[in-house]
Design a protein around this motif. Structure first.
Motif, short mmCIF file in Angstrom:
data_model
loop_
_atom_site.label_atom_id
_atom_site.label_comp_id
_atom_site.label_asym_id
_atom_site.label_seq_id
_atom_site.Cartn_x
_atom_site.Cartn_y
_atom_site.Cartn_z
N ALA A 45 66.16 -50.68 -85.23
CA ALA A 45 66.62 -51.40 -86.64
C ALA A 45 66.57 -50.30 -87.59
N GLN A 46 67.72 -50.41 -88.30
CA GLN A 46 67.76 -49.41 -89.81
C GLN A 46 67.94 -50.35 -90.94
N ASP A 47 67.14 -49.85 -91.85
CA ASP A 47 67.19 -50.36 -93.12
C ASP A 47 68.53 -49.99 -93.77
N ILE A 48 69.20 -50.95 -94.70
CA ILE A 48 70.32 -50.49 -95.21
C ILE A 48 69.91 -49.81 -96.51
N LYS A 49 69.07 -50.35 -97.34
CA LYS A 49 68.86 -49.60 -98.47
C LYS A 49 68.40 -48.05 -98.42
N SER A 50 67.32 -47.94 -97.54
CA SER A 50 66.56 -46.59 -97.46
C SER A 50 67.35 -45.83 -96.53
N ILE A 54 63.96 -47.38 -87.50
CA ILE A 54 62.52 -47.58 -86.54
C ILE A 54 63.16 -47.95 -85.07
N SER A 55 62.64 -47.56 -84.08
CA SER A 55 62.80 -47.77 -82.86
C SER A 55 61.74 -47.87 -81.98
N GLU A 56 61.76 -48.56 -80.77
CA GLU A 56 60.65 -48.77 -79.67
C GLU A 56 61.49 -48.58 -78.17
N LEU A 57 60.86 -48.12 -77.49
CA LEU A 57 61.18 -48.30 -76.05
C LEU A 57 60.00 -48.87 -75.33
N LYS A 58 60.27 -49.64 -74.66
CA LYS A 58 59.35 -50.63 -73.74
C LYS A 58 59.67 -50.69 -72.35
N GLY A 59 58.66 -50.42 -71.49
CA GLY A 59 58.79 -50.66 -70.02
C GLY A 59 57.69 -51.80 -69.56
N LYS A 60 58.26 -52.21 -68.60
CA LYS A 60 57.41 -53.69 -68.03
C LYS A 60 57.56 -53.90 -66.56
N TYR A 61 56.42 -53.68 -66.03
CA TYR A 61 56.41 -53.78 -64.30
C TYR A 61 55.44 -55.10 -64.10
N THR A 62 55.94 -55.91 -63.07
CA THR A 62 55.16 -57.14 -62.80
C THR A 62 54.96 -56.91 -61.19
N ASP A 63 53.82 -57.09 -60.68
CA ASP A 63 53.57 -57.19 -59.55
C ASP A 63 53.09 -58.53 -59.10
N LYS A 64 54.00 -59.36 -58.61
CA LYS A 64 53.86 -60.83 -58.48
C LYS A 64 52.70 -61.16 -57.43
N VAL A 65 52.65 -60.15 -56.46
CA VAL A 65 51.74 -60.46 -55.23
C VAL A 65 50.41 -60.43 -55.63
N ASN A 66 50.00 -59.44 -56.55
CA ASN A 66 48.75 -59.25 -57.18
C ASN A 66 48.24 -59.85 -58.71
N GLY A 67 49.52 -60.39 -59.10
CA GLY A 67 49.43 -61.28 -60.41
C GLY A 67 49.07 -59.69 -61.39
N LEU A 68 49.59 -58.77 -61.23
CA LEU A 68 49.28 -57.82 -62.35
C LEU A 68 50.74 -57.56 -63.13
N THR A 69 50.62 -57.28 -64.50
CA THR A 69 51.76 -56.75 -65.26
C THR A 69 51.20 -55.80 -65.98
N TYR A 70 52.09 -54.64 -66.13
CA TYR A 70 51.70 -53.35 -66.69
C TYR A 70 52.97 -53.19 -67.80
N THR A 71 52.35 -52.83 -69.07
CA THR A 71 53.50 -52.93 -70.08
C THR A 71 53.13 -51.64 -71.03
N GLU A 72 54.10 -50.82 -71.12
CA GLU A 72 54.10 -49.39 -71.88
C GLU A 72 55.13 -49.43 -72.90
N SER A 73 54.73 -49.09 -74.17
CA SER A 73 55.69 -48.99 -75.33
C SER A 73 55.36 -47.51 -75.95
N TRP A 74 56.67 -47.12 -76.73
CA TRP A 74 56.39 -45.82 -77.52
C TRP A 74 57.64 -46.19 -78.53
N ASN A 75 57.03 -46.00 -79.67
CA ASN A 75 57.97 -46.12 -81.01
C ASN A 75 58.17 -44.95 -81.67
N THR A 76 58.71 -44.76 -82.69
CA THR A 76 59.29 -43.78 -83.44
C THR A 76 58.10 -43.10 -84.27
#
Length: 107
Positions: A45-50, A54-76
């Motif tokens: 997202a870019q603020d028009i006035k200033s 601001i940005s974010e990169l998010k990765g998500k992995y789901t292991d359905k067999v074990n019921g496990l979900t892992y999420t990781e993110s990194w922002n500006t």
């Protein structure tokens, strides 16, 4: 009949003003999924006035067999967050969530 949650009723209207027609900012969201099921989402997202971005990169992995979900993110702001969820593993209907974050220095 159970009455609906009020936040559920307002969700389509809130999404209309926050996602579909953003005011005062330019927004971009890109989603992709790899062959092995890892989902990547990039938000920006870019603020028009200033002009600040601001940005974010998010990765998500789901292991359905074990019921496990892992999420990781990194922002500006150099904030890295990670979250691990386990659902229905220990007891039916129980969801255990562990999350943490770290602010990286920019030296």
């Amino acid at each position: 009949m159970i009455p609906p949650n009020y936040s559920d009723i307002c969700k389509p209207v809130n999404d209309l003003f926050s996602k579909d027609y953003p005011f005062g900012a330019l927004k971009l969201e890109v989603k992709t999924t790899t062959a092995n099921g890892v989902t990547f989402t990039v938000n920006g997202a870019q603020d028009i006035k200033s002009g600040s971005i601001i940005s974010e990169l998010k990765g998500k992995y789901t292991d359905k067999v074990n019921g496990l979900t892992y999420t990781e993110s990194w922002n500006t702001a150099n904030l890295v967050t990670g979250q691990v969820e386990v659902a229905n593993k220990f007891a039916k209907g129980l969801k255990v969530e562990l999350s943490g974050s770290a602010a990286l220095s920019s030296r």
